[in-house]
Motif scaffolding. Structure first.
Motif, PDB file in Angstrom:
ATOM      1  N   LEU A 103      71.034  13.443  50.679  1.00  0.00           N
ATOM      2  CA  LEU A 103      70.171  14.442  51.080  1.00  0.00           C
ATOM      3  C   LEU A 103      69.716  14.730  52.928  1.00  0.00           C
ATOM      4  O   LEU A 103      69.159  15.407  53.197  1.00  0.00           O
ATOM      5  N   VAL A 104      69.970  13.369  53.685  1.00  0.00           N
ATOM      6  CA  VAL A 104      69.755  13.934  54.152  1.00  0.00           C
ATOM      7  C   VAL A 104      70.690  15.081  55.470  1.00  0.00           C
ATOM      8  O   VAL A 104      70.319  15.383  55.853  1.00  0.00           O
TER       9      VAL A 104
ATOM     10  N   THR B 152      71.983  17.351  53.130  1.00  0.00           N
ATOM     11  CA  THR B 152      71.769  18.749  53.303  1.00  0.00           C
ATOM     12  C   THR B 152      70.294  18.939  54.646  1.00  0.00           C
ATOM     13  O   THR B 152      71.063  19.739  54.243  1.00  0.00           O
ATOM     14  N   LEU B 153      70.340  18.138  55.317  1.00  0.00           N
ATOM     15  CA  LEU B 153      68.732  18.465  55.651  1.00  0.00           C
ATOM     16  C   LEU B 153      68.844  18.575  56.953  1.00  0.00           C
ATOM     17  O   LEU B 153      68.941  19.905  57.937  1.00  0.00           O
ATOM     18  N   ILE B 154      70.667  17.928  57.478  1.00  0.00           N
ATOM     19  CA  ILE B 154      71.322  18.652  59.030  1.00  0.00           C
ATOM     20  C   ILE B 154      71.482  19.667  58.622  1.00  0.00           C
ATOM     21  O   ILE B 154      71.545  20.161  59.477  1.00  0.00           O
TER      22      ILE B 154
ATOM     23  N   PHE C  98      70.855  21.833  56.632  1.00  0.00           N
ATOM     24  CA  PHE C  98      69.918  23.062  56.440  1.00  0.00           C
ATOM     25  C   PHE C  98      69.821  23.704  57.818  1.00  0.00           C
ATOM     26  O   PHE C  98      69.897  25.165  58.375  1.00  0.00           O
TER      27      PHE C  98
END
Length: 304
Positions: free
Chosen positions: A133-134, A136-138, A140
């Motif tokens: 998740l981390v 993926t957020l990066i 983004f």
């Protein structure tokens, strides 16, 4: 009685005169096809080179023309009188901005590369809950255009009271460079053998010790790719330069725009010489480090 044996020359299929001719013809056909394909490949490469060099020719020729000779109708003609005054004027106008740009892109590229390397190592080798998740957020952040966040980003910079000019641009390029650098290093570190990491753990090395002594020396190809990428991106940026700097403290892209607008494009020679000056550093980077850039790509830095 003594038997005399004479060596018999072994024959291969198609060794006869008739079959040999046919066999040689069959062997020549792939060579001929390869030759034709190679010729077509070279012709396409020459065509692409000409397409790329046509604008460069216009820039270079126009930069040596005087004010009366540098006109759109004479863009393809050689200068009537060769002069270097345009280069002198462009250097006088852009040299302070070029120095400021170097002061911006070098630390921005180094800091973003080092932080991306740390992120990539942690996300690839030291898994924790929510790591995907981390990551993926990066990532983004790679898909958010500058134009979409420029107004709130400007308000944030004003609220933080960051100094205008090069310091603010360094921070912004480091932040916006983290997603791509993290992606490149994470994918590269996944190709590092697990045995090296496990051996370091057995020897008692922690996360930082393993990174510094084992992983970092292996990261040279990825660092070359990331540094070239970040250097080029920060050097060619114009939007951040417009919003977060001025002509007195901004990079070369802003100074080049002011040079062209200040002359109202009446003196095309100065503008063309300035464009060549502004593009020369990135061109030299790719000429000197291009083979290392390709080597870093092939070594797995963008595989995933």
């Amino acid at each position: 009685m003594t038997t005399v044996t004479t060596p018999v020359e072994e024959t291969t299929p198609g060794s006869g005169s008739g079959s040999g001719t046919a066999g040689s013809r069959r062997r020549k056909k792939p060579v001929e096809r390869f030759s034709v394909a190679r010729t077509l490949r070279y012709l396409l490469l020459i065509l692409f080179v000409l397409i790329v060099l046509v604008p460069v020719y216009v820039l270079l020729v126009t930069s040596f023309k005087g004010p009366g000779d540098a006109a759109p109708t004479r863009a393809w003609n050689l200068p009537q009188v060769w002069t270097t005054e345009n280069w002198q004027a462009a250097w006088t106008a852009l040299s302070p901005a070029i120095l400021r740009t170097l002061q911006m892109v070098v630390p921005a590229a180094l800091i973003s590369a080092f932080l991306g390397s740390l992120n990539g190592f942690v996300l690839s080798r030291w898994r924790f809950r929510g790591a995907n998740l981390v990551f993926t957020l990066i990532l983004f952040g790679m898909f958010i255009p500058y134009q979409a966040v420029i107004i709130p980003l400007n308000q944030l910079v004003l609220s933080l009271d960051l100094p205008s000019g090069i310091p603010t641009l360094i921070v912004l390029h480091v932040i916006y460079g983290l997603p791509i650098t993290t992606l490149i290093f994470r994918n590269y570190y996944q190709t590092v053998p697990n045995e090296l990491i496990e051996a370091a753990r057995v020897d008692g090395a922690g996360m930082l010790r393993t990174y510094w002594s084992i992983v970092l020396p292996l990261s040279i190809p990825s660092f070359v790719v990331v540094l070239i990428w970040q250097f080029t991106s920060a050097w060619n940026d114009f939007l951040f330069a417009v919003f977060f700097s001025s002509s007195q403290n901004g990079p070369v892209t802003l100074a080049l725009n002011n040079l062209a607008n200040g002359a109202l494009l009446q003196n095309y020679g100065v503008s063309m010489a300035g464009a060549l000056f502004a593009s020369l550093p990135t061109l030299l980077v790719y000429i000197l480090l291009g083979k290392y850039f390709m080597g870093g790509l092939m070594s797995g830095s963008v595989k995933g």
